[in-house]
Design an enzyme around this catalytic site. Structure first.
Site, PDB file in Angstrom:
ATOM      1  N   HIS A 123      38.706  45.740  39.105  1.00  0.00           N
ATOM      2  CA  HIS A 123      38.785  45.764  40.568  1.00  0.00           C
ATOM      3  C   HIS A 123      39.000  47.210  41.011  1.00  0.00           C
ATOM      4  O   HIS A 123      39.727  47.972  40.368  1.00  0.00           O
ATOM      5  CB  HIS A 123      39.957  44.899  41.063  1.00  0.00           C
ATOM      6  N   ASP A 147      40.761  48.705  43.194  1.00  0.00           N
ATOM      7  CA  ASP A 147      42.097  49.265  43.461  1.00  0.00           C
ATOM      8  C   ASP A 147      42.826  49.678  42.183  1.00  0.00           C
ATOM      9  O   ASP A 147      43.898  50.265  42.246  1.00  0.00           O
ATOM     10  CB  ASP A 147      42.955  48.286  44.276  1.00  0.00           C
ATOM     11  N   ASP A 170      47.059  42.388  37.342  1.00  0.00           N
ATOM     12  CA  ASP A 170      46.896  41.324  38.349  1.00  0.00           C
ATOM     13  C   ASP A 170      46.788  39.985  37.629  1.00  0.00           C
ATOM     14  O   ASP A 170      45.892  39.774  36.816  1.00  0.00           O
ATOM     15  CB  ASP A 170      45.616  41.550  39.158  1.00  0.00           C
TER      16      ASP A 170
HETATM   17 ZN   LIG Z   1      44.566  44.620  42.303  1.00  0.00          ZN
HETATM   18 ZN   LIG Z   2      42.554  42.482  40.748  1.00  0.00          ZN
END
Ligand SMILES: [Zn+2]
Ligand SMILES: [Zn+2]
Length: 344
Positions: A113, A115, A226
């Site tokens: 991802h 981020d 995450d």
């Molecule tokens: Zn994230």
């Molecule tokens: Zn993520």
């Protein structure tokens, strides 16, 4: 007597005002202050004691929210340091914390991802310029080759401009190119007393997604990446000294969803089952004997004390809501966990 005190007070205030004017408004005052301040700003932070496992939160935000730098956790052992993820802005936190960039050994990515990777070129560039002696290793699950190749290509012109400007002696070209390393779950680093273990987490539909555990001198830190609460994380984090876990506030996200337009409402509702809820993580930590729990990758990032209070609703006081720049010290041969230098 009272008159005398008032006169002294007035004189002190006048002196302070004159001093402020001198520093802010005169060249001599500005130069004097600059000399003093630059010394303090450019001096590197003290190296952690040799037996201490230190964690610096370089990015505590998630994409949901208007403040904070994105996912990044720095783990320091002596002068060396390692990153788990490299979110946007996280290099600035390390600059503010005065951690010498040339000692960056490797970046461990949890998943792809944006981020978690959008600050990667910045970490590469700042450590190269600072004098990192080897190419930056970027370690992650399958897929890392593509991510690293893409960044290396996108930043090829930037590297050449800097080499043209400063010369190859200062910036050896080969050291500016990041090197990917694909890993599988298990021990991925074991040297000089530091062991790093990768494990699978559940961030469906994102797969593979990893968390990382660091062990050093009998102290331990787990960074979840995450994930929702999942059995692999439970076994890796059982009895750990410090668990740094992503956290979603259901009351805040639900309130945002209720007022969002239909498109954003769908996004926010999708997010609800894809990060661990604060109360679930707190219950997990209690169940598996985590010594200190800290929330990061905050969904959403609290922008004020009211939001922070709601974020920490029903959560024990001992749990830490992290902020960018927060530091945890775990000295070897002790059970202490120092949060920003204080016993937490
Ligand atoms: Zn994230
Ligand atoms: Zn993520």
């Amino acid at each position: 007597m009272k008159r005398l005190l008032l006169a002294v007070l007035a004189a002190l205030l006048a002196l302070a005002a004159a001093g402020y004017w001198f520093v802010m408004q005169t060249r001599a005052g500005q130069d004097m202050a600059l000399e003093f301040a630059t010394g303090a700003l450019t001096a590197p932070a003290a190296t952690p004691p040799a037996d201490t496992l230190r964690v610096v939160m370089c990015g505590t935000a998630s994409p949901l929210g208007a403040v904070g730098r994105r996912a990044c956790v720095a783990v320091l052992v002596g002068k060396r340091f390692y990153l788990v993820d490299a979110g946007a802005g996280s290099g600035q936190t390390l600059t503010l914390e005065r951690i010498p960039a040339q000692h960056l050994e490797a970046v461990f990515i949890t998943h792809y991802h944006s981020d978690h990777i959008d600050g990667l070129p910045n970490h590469n560039q700042r450590s190269w310029v600072a004098g990192r002696p080897a190419p930056l290793q970027v370690v992650g699950p399958p897929g890392i080759e593509e991510v690293v190749a893409g960044f290396n290509r996108a930043y090829a012109q930037d590297r050449q401009h800097r080499i043209d400007h400063h010369g190859e002696d200062l910036l050896p070209p080969a050291l500016g190119v990041m090197q990917p390393r694909v890993i599988e779950p298990g021990v991925v680093h074991d040297a000089d007393g530091l062991r790093i273990t990768a494990f699978v987490v559940d961030h469906s539909p994102v797969a593979p997604a990893f968390g990382y555990r660091f062990d050093y001198k009998g102290r331990s830190v787990v960074v979840s990446g995450d994930t929702v609460v999942t059995p692999s994380l439970e076994s890796m984090a059982a009895g750990v000294d410090l668990l740094i876990h992503d956290a979603l506030s259901e009351p805040l996200v639900s309130a945002m969803a209720a007022r969002a337009n239909p498109r954003m409402q769908k996004v926010l509702v999708d997010v609800l089952d894809y990060h661990a809820h604060t109360t679930d993580v707190a219950a997990l930590a209690e169940r598996i004997g985590v010594r200190k729990l800290a929330f990061y990758h905050l969904v959403p990032v609290p922008q004020n004390t009211l939001m922070a209070a709601i974020f920490m609703r029903d959560i024990p006081d001992s749990v830490v809501l992290t902020e960018d720049g927060m530091t945890f010290d775990l000295p070897g041969g002790s059970e202490d966990i120092l949060v920003d230098g204080q016993r937490g």
